[in-house]
Design a protein around this motif. Sequence first.
Motif, PDB file in Angstrom:
ATOM      1  N   ASN A 125       0.892  -1.175  -0.045  1.00  0.00           N
ATOM      2  CA  ASN A 125       0.040  -0.226   0.056  1.00  0.00           C
ATOM      3  C   ASN A 125       1.005   1.333  -0.042  1.00  0.00           C
ATOM      4  N   VAL A 126       0.346   2.357   0.078  1.00  0.00           N
ATOM      5  CA  VAL A 126       1.119   3.541  -0.205  1.00  0.00           C
ATOM      6  C   VAL A 126       1.797   3.966   1.070  1.00  0.00           C
ATOM      7  N   ALA A 127       1.448   3.415   2.199  1.00  0.00           N
ATOM      8  CA  ALA A 127       2.089   3.527   3.579  1.00  0.00           C
ATOM      9  C   ALA A 127       3.511   2.740   3.540  1.00  0.00           C
ATOM     10  N   LYS A 148       6.007  -9.956  22.291  1.00  0.00           N
ATOM     11  CA  LYS A 148       4.792  -9.347  22.970  1.00  0.00           C
ATOM     12  C   LYS A 148       5.141  -8.150  23.681  1.00  0.00           C
ATOM     13  N   LEU A 149       6.421  -7.541  23.437  1.00  0.00           N
ATOM     14  CA  LEU A 149       6.679  -6.272  24.198  1.00  0.00           C
ATOM     15  C   LEU A 149       5.889  -5.158  23.541  1.00  0.00           C
ATOM     16  N   PRO A 150       5.938  -4.028  24.261  1.00  0.00           N
ATOM     17  CA  PRO A 150       5.617  -2.820  23.990  1.00  0.00           C
ATOM     18  C   PRO A 150       6.542  -2.288  22.417  1.00  0.00           C
ATOM     19  N   TRP A 151       6.001  -1.248  21.651  1.00  0.00           N
ATOM     20  CA  TRP A 151       6.597  -0.931  20.464  1.00  0.00           C
ATOM     21  C   TRP A 151       7.715  -0.363  20.911  1.00  0.00           C
ATOM     22  N   PRO A 152       8.277   0.415  22.000  1.00  0.00           N
ATOM     23  CA  PRO A 152       9.513   0.997  22.099  1.00  0.00           C
ATOM     24  C   PRO A 152      10.691   0.031  22.413  1.00  0.00           C
ATOM     25  N   ALA A 153      10.062  -1.009  23.253  1.00  0.00           N
ATOM     26  CA  ALA A 153      10.966  -2.116  23.381  1.00  0.00           C
ATOM     27  C   ALA A 153      11.489  -3.051  22.051  1.00  0.00           C
ATOM     28  N   LYS A 154      10.398  -2.890  21.159  1.00  0.00           N
ATOM     29  CA  LYS A 154      10.696  -3.759  19.711  1.00  0.00           C
ATOM     30  C   LYS A 154      11.437  -2.800  19.005  1.00  0.00           C
ATOM     31  N   GLN A 159      13.562   2.165  13.259  1.00  0.00           N
ATOM     32  CA  GLN A 159      12.908   1.341  13.981  1.00  0.00           C
ATOM     33  C   GLN A 159      11.557   1.581  14.412  1.00  0.00           C
ATOM     34  N   VAL A 160      11.735   2.870  15.028  1.00  0.00           N
ATOM     35  CA  VAL A 160      10.773   3.508  15.451  1.00  0.00           C
ATOM     36  C   VAL A 160       9.438   3.892  14.157  1.00  0.00           C
ATOM     37  N   MET A 218       5.686   2.423  13.731  1.00  0.00           N
ATOM     38  CA  MET A 218       4.516   3.360  13.808  1.00  0.00           C
ATOM     39  C   MET A 218       3.766   3.319  12.364  1.00  0.00           C
ATOM     40  N   ALA A 219       4.736   2.850  11.315  1.00  0.00           N
ATOM     41  CA  ALA A 219       4.118   3.049   9.904  1.00  0.00           C
ATOM     42  C   ALA A 219       2.836   2.007   9.702  1.00  0.00           C
ATOM     43  N   PRO A 220       1.741   2.448   9.179  1.00  0.00           N
ATOM     44  CA  PRO A 220       0.660   1.628   9.279  1.00  0.00           C
ATOM     45  C   PRO A 220       0.494   0.740   7.830  1.00  0.00           C
ATOM     46  N   PHE A 221       1.600  -0.179   7.811  1.00  0.00           N
ATOM     47  CA  PHE A 221       1.374  -1.256   6.762  1.00  0.00           C
ATOM     48  C   PHE A 221       1.440  -2.714   7.468  1.00  0.00           C
ATOM     49  N   TYR A 222       0.968  -3.491   6.679  1.00  0.00           N
ATOM     50  CA  TYR A 222       1.042  -5.098   7.095  1.00  0.00           C
ATOM     51  C   TYR A 222       2.354  -5.462   7.285  1.00  0.00           C
ATOM     52  N   LYS A 223       2.577  -5.932   8.524  1.00  0.00           N
ATOM     53  CA  LYS A 223       3.893  -6.432   8.830  1.00  0.00           C
ATOM     54  C   LYS A 223       3.984  -8.020   9.185  1.00  0.00           C
ATOM     55  N   SER A 224       4.004  -8.958   8.264  1.00  0.00           N
ATOM     56  CA  SER A 224       3.935 -10.189   8.256  1.00  0.00           C
ATOM     57  C   SER A 224       4.557 -10.863   7.114  1.00  0.00           C
TER      58      SER A 224
END
Length: 224
Positions: free
Chosen positions: A70-72, A137-143, A191-192, A196-202
């Motif tokens: 997608n565009v994101a 399963k950590l919060p995004w800052p830890a990821k 990495q931040v 935050m970017a709204p694209f599918y991450k799989s």
Amino acid sequence: MPEIKTAPVNIGHKYRKYTFHAAVAVLVIFHAVGFWGMLFSGKPEYFQRLTPMNLILTNILLFAFHRRWNVAFILFAALVFAAGFLSEVLGVHTGLLFGDYAYGASLGPKVWDVPLLIGLNWLMLVYTTGHISNHTKLPWPAKALIGASLMVVLDVFIEPVAMQFDFWSWQGNHIPLSNFVGWFLVALGLQVYFQMAPFYKSNRLAPTVYLIQLLFFISIYCLL
């Protein structure tokens, strides 16, 4: 005699399950050939010139497994490529961020004394390590911290190999601590953005690409 109807066969679906294993096999073979060529062929300079092709092939396979373009995602890829490339331009010309270094000829055509493929390398590493950190399963800052740390771990083994095979060289043949600090800070910012970017991450191939890269450079490092 009554007509026997058969369900249509989706050829693409039938063979799709084999594509992942085929991609892994191709990556392993190419990196194994590069490993042998750079260390045991007696003609390492020939295999050094193949490095850009190997990097491009790796990225083609990696992003072929990205789902839901997608565009994101396109914006993410373009901005990470540009940020990685421009951070290297700043580093090469000022010594800021990483230290005093210069690129050799092994990574292909340059713009402003930096190989264009360096931007692609940044994108590949941010993307693959971001996927690995998302398995937690950590919060995004830890990821983000995990992803940046994984990039630094890989760089620890890349640096001596890069100096040996004319990827780049450091002033006085000394890798400064500032390189790893700068690498971590730039990687952390990207990495931040990944988180935050709204694209599918799989992307199931992403962790494998990172692992192959890590094993490749560790193996060469141990034999230098």
